[in-house]
Every structure is written in C-alpha cells, then in structure tokens.
Design a protein around this motif. Structure first.
Motif, PDB file in Angstrom:
ATOM      1  N   UNK A   1       0.799  -1.220   0.000  1.00  0.00           N
ATOM      2  CA  UNK A   1       0.000   0.000   0.000  1.00  0.00           C
ATOM      3  C   UNK A   1       0.837   1.277   0.000  1.00  0.00           C
ATOM      4  N   UNK A   2       2.013   1.230   0.630  1.00  0.00           N
ATOM      5  CA  UNK A   2       2.846   2.439   0.703  1.00  0.00           C
ATOM      6  C   UNK A   2       4.196   2.270   0.016  1.00  0.00           C
ATOM      7  N   UNK A   3       4.460   1.083  -0.522  1.00  0.00           N
ATOM      8  CA  UNK A   3       5.702   0.791  -1.248  1.00  0.00           C
ATOM      9  C   UNK A   3       6.946   0.973  -0.374  1.00  0.00           C
ATOM     10  N   UNK A   4       6.800   0.655   0.919  1.00  0.00           N
ATOM     11  CA  UNK A   4       7.932   0.694   1.834  1.00  0.00           C
ATOM     12  C   UNK A   4       8.822  -0.521   1.572  1.00  0.00           C
ATOM     13  N   UNK A   5      10.133  -0.325   1.582  1.00  0.00           N
ATOM     14  CA  UNK A   5      11.076  -1.408   1.318  1.00  0.00           C
ATOM     15  C   UNK A   5      10.791  -2.615   2.227  1.00  0.00           C
ATOM     16  N   UNK A   6      10.473  -3.752   1.622  1.00  0.00           N
ATOM     17  CA  UNK A   6      10.066  -4.931   2.382  1.00  0.00           C
ATOM     18  C   UNK A   6      11.205  -5.503   3.215  1.00  0.00           C
ATOM     19  N   UNK A   7      12.396  -5.594   2.636  1.00  0.00           N
ATOM     20  CA  UNK A   7      13.539  -6.173   3.336  1.00  0.00           C
ATOM     21  C   UNK A   7      13.890  -5.352   4.571  1.00  0.00           C
ATOM     22  N   UNK A   8      13.925  -4.023   4.413  1.00  0.00           N
ATOM     23  CA  UNK A   8      14.243  -3.159   5.553  1.00  0.00           C
ATOM     24  C   UNK A   8      13.150  -3.212   6.620  1.00  0.00           C
ATOM     25  N   UNK A   9      11.911  -3.360   6.180  1.00  0.00           N
ATOM     26  CA  UNK A   9      10.807  -3.478   7.138  1.00  0.00           C
ATOM     27  C   UNK A   9      10.940  -4.746   7.969  1.00  0.00           C
ATOM     28  N   UNK A  10      11.245  -5.850   7.299  1.00  0.00           N
ATOM     29  CA  UNK A  10      11.420  -7.127   8.001  1.00  0.00           C
ATOM     30  C   UNK A  10      12.614  -7.051   8.946  1.00  0.00           C
ATOM     31  N   UNK A  11      13.696  -6.415   8.507  1.00  0.00           N
ATOM     32  CA  UNK A  11      14.876  -6.246   9.358  1.00  0.00           C
ATOM     33  C   UNK A  11      14.515  -5.477  10.626  1.00  0.00           C
ATOM     34  N   UNK A  12      13.735  -4.414  10.477  1.00  0.00           N
ATOM     35  CA  UNK A  12      13.297  -3.631  11.633  1.00  0.00           C
ATOM     36  C   UNK A  12      12.470  -4.462  12.600  1.00  0.00           C
ATOM     37  N   UNK A  13      11.587  -5.315  12.060  1.00  0.00           N
ATOM     38  CA  UNK A  13      10.767  -6.166  12.907  1.00  0.00           C
ATOM     39  C   UNK A  13      11.612  -7.201  13.646  1.00  0.00           C
ATOM     40  N   UNK A  14      12.645  -7.723  12.985  1.00  0.00           N
ATOM     41  CA  UNK A  14      13.529  -8.698  13.632  1.00  0.00           C
ATOM     42  C   UNK A  14      14.278  -8.053  14.794  1.00  0.00           C
ATOM     43  N   UNK A  15      14.800  -6.848  14.555  1.00  0.00           N
ATOM     44  CA  UNK A  15      15.519  -6.145  15.628  1.00  0.00           C
ATOM     45  C   UNK A  15      14.572  -5.815  16.775  1.00  0.00           C
TER      46      UNK A  15
ATOM     47  N   UNK B   1      11.903   8.379   4.260  1.00  0.00           N
ATOM     48  CA  UNK B   1      12.858   8.132   3.174  1.00  0.00           C
ATOM     49  C   UNK B   1      12.137   7.840   1.870  1.00  0.00           C
ATOM     50  N   UNK B   2      11.040   7.095   1.942  1.00  0.00           N
ATOM     51  CA  UNK B   2      10.283   6.717   0.747  1.00  0.00           C
ATOM     52  C   UNK B   2       9.635   7.926   0.085  1.00  0.00           C
ATOM     53  N   UNK B   3       9.096   8.826   0.897  1.00  0.00           N
ATOM     54  CA  UNK B   3       8.318   9.929   0.337  1.00  0.00           C
ATOM     55  C   UNK B   3       9.053  11.267   0.307  1.00  0.00           C
ATOM     56  N   UNK B   4      10.079  11.440   1.166  1.00  0.00           N
ATOM     57  CA  UNK B   4      10.703  12.760   1.257  1.00  0.00           C
ATOM     58  C   UNK B   4      12.221  12.743   1.109  1.00  0.00           C
ATOM     59  N   UNK B   5      12.881  11.634   1.401  1.00  0.00           N
ATOM     60  CA  UNK B   5      14.328  11.578   1.221  1.00  0.00           C
ATOM     61  C   UNK B   5      15.094  11.260   2.494  1.00  0.00           C
ATOM     62  N   UNK B   6      16.419  11.153   2.341  1.00  0.00           N
ATOM     63  CA  UNK B   6      17.289  10.741   3.437  1.00  0.00           C
ATOM     64  C   UNK B   6      17.293  11.736   4.592  1.00  0.00           C
ATOM     65  N   UNK B   7      17.286  13.030   4.290  1.00  0.00           N
ATOM     66  CA  UNK B   7      17.338  14.031   5.361  1.00  0.00           C
ATOM     67  C   UNK B   7      16.116  13.941   6.267  1.00  0.00           C
ATOM     68  N   UNK B   8      14.952  13.727   5.682  1.00  0.00           N
ATOM     69  CA  UNK B   8      13.731  13.568   6.476  1.00  0.00           C
ATOM     70  C   UNK B   8      13.770  12.282   7.297  1.00  0.00           C
ATOM     71  N   UNK B   9      14.320  11.231   6.711  1.00  0.00           N
ATOM     72  CA  UNK B   9      14.421   9.959   7.422  1.00  0.00           C
ATOM     73  C   UNK B   9      15.277  10.098   8.671  1.00  0.00           C
ATOM     74  N   UNK B  10      16.409  10.784   8.554  1.00  0.00           N
ATOM     75  CA  UNK B  10      17.297  10.980   9.701  1.00  0.00           C
ATOM     76  C   UNK B  10      16.619  11.843  10.761  1.00  0.00           C
ATOM     77  N   UNK B  11      16.010  12.940  10.328  1.00  0.00           N
ATOM     78  CA  UNK B  11      15.407  13.892  11.268  1.00  0.00           C
ATOM     79  C   UNK B  11      14.267  13.262  12.064  1.00  0.00           C
TER      80      UNK B  11
END
Length: 251
Positions: A46-60, A114-124
């Motif tokens: 639905x939001x095209x969020x990176x699946x691998x990174x999402x799964x990694x986050x859930x594992x952590x 990161x998906x919708x606005x970029x790396x700077x927004x992701x960090x902030x």
C-alpha cells in the motif's frame, strides 16, 4: 509443548522462573515476527515501503523485546519493574518496555520519510522519535509508581503511555521539522541556520515543559495526577505543540 506454553502464559510474566522466561521470550519473538510480517506486507503493497528493511526492523524489534522480557530479574533489580505498592508491573516497567516500541516507531518513521521525502527527512524524524522515551527514561523517578499516590489514595499519576502519545505529536511535529531544517543546513540545502537552531531550541523547551509534570503540577491550577487532570494536561500539551509548530513556521 502447547500445553506447557499455555501454562506459562497463564502464570503471568512476573511469576515465571528463569527457564520459563526462556520459553516465553522465544514465543513472544516468533509471535511478533509473524504479526510483523503481515505489517511489512501491508506497508509494501500500500505504501511501497522497502520490504527487506521493514522485516529487518521487525527482527531487531522482536530481539530487543524478547531480551527485555527474558532479563526481567536484572531489570527489576535495577529499575523496580515489579511494583512494590501496587499489583503487577510498575510505571518504570512501562517506560522501559517503551524502548522497543520507540525503536520500531523510529525505524518505520524513517522508512516512510525516506520513501516519500528523502534521506534528510528519514534521519530527522527517525531521531526525533527517540525524544519521548529518552526524556521519560532520564526522569524515571518522576514517571514512577510514586506518582500514583495522592494524599494516600491511588490515582492514575503520570502514566507513561499518555506522555508517550503527546511526545509522538511533538516528535512528528515541531521537533522533527526543526531537526530536518538543521540537517538541511548541514547538508548545504539551506542557509538559515540561526533561525533553525532557534526553532530547535524552542521545540526542545516545549518538550522539556511537557515532560516535567512534577514541575507543571505546581504551576497549573489543577491536579495532573488525577485522570481528569491528566486529560486536561494532554489537551494543553497538544495546544502548546500546535502553537510552537505555527510559531517556528512563522518567525
């Protein structure tokens, strides 16, 4: 195995032996991973969020949560996880258990940004999400079971979940936005550093006021520790966050 697991779950976390804690923490890890897989699939489709990174986050997240569950005795000795005055877990335990949730919120907030606005927004916004937990953790003596007593009577006190929700609004609002401006200044996308550092300081000051209910309780004309008082305080905090958001965008 299922029968043993049902017995363990029925006993309650605070009554489990060390061996039972191993089984229970492993169960919770796999349970959160199964639920997390469905969440990751929904975010991907639905939001095209990176699946691998999402799964990694859930594992952590599952790993952190399970480790905290297993290390109950160590945490109890250090932070009084099991309440001495009330039945069940203490408010200190609620704050500690908000850490894995904070990581998860930060991780997915960063992925969304990161998906919708970029790396700077992701960090902030990823960094901003840690503020509510860090402030409550540093003031664990305030967000504790002691706040649940008022003139000898039991009240809701400074319930960490209420403050975490307000903190989410602050992190997603003025704090995250001002951090984003600072990062853009550092990366050379903007040259309004003086304005942006003032905006960040105002946002942090707002957060400090909100997460100092013991101080504000001496100033405000109502008792924050009661349920109605806490709701009023949350409403005032939401208004304050909105005012700060408008202010930093206008000056």
């Amino acid at each position: 195995m299922l029968t043993e697991l049902n017995i363990i779950k029925s006993k309650g976390w605070i009554n489990l032996t060390k061996d039972e804690l191993k089984i229970y923490s492993a169960y919770l890890f796999f349970y959160t991973e199964i639920l997390g897989l469905f969440l990751c699939l929904i975010l991907y489709f639905f939001l095209h969020i990176n699946f691998i990174l999402s799964v990694l986050g859930m594992i952590i997240f599952g790993g952190i949560f399970s480790i905290l569950i297993y290390n109950r005795d160590f945490l109890d000795e250090k932070y009084n996880m099991i309440s001495n005055n009330f039945q069940g877990m203490s408010y200190q335990s609620v704050v500690i258990m908000l850490f894995p949730l904070t990581f998860l919120m930060s991780w997915f907030m960063a992925l969304l940004a990161f998906t919708f606005e970029g790396l700077d927004s992701a960090i902030a916004f990823g960094l901003a999400m840690y503020f509510p937990f860090l402030f409550m953790f540093l003031r664990l003596n305030v967000f504790s079971d002691e706040s649940r007593l008022l003139s000898g009577e039991q009240v809701i006190g400074y319930h960490p979940v209420f403050f975490y929700i307000i903190g989410f609004m602050l992190s997603r609002g003025p704090l995250g936005i001002s951090l984003l401006w600072i990062i853009k200044d550092i990366m050379g996308y903007s040259n309004s550093f003086n304005h942006d550092i003032i905006a960040l300081l105002i946002s942090l000051l707002c957060g400090c006021l909100i997460f100092s209910p013991d101080i504000m309780n001496k100033i405000l004309p109502f008792e924050i520790k009661t349920f109605k008082g806490l709701l009023k305080y949350c409403l005032l905090s939401a208004i304050l966050i909105s005012v700060v958001l408008i202010t930093i965008n206008c000056f």
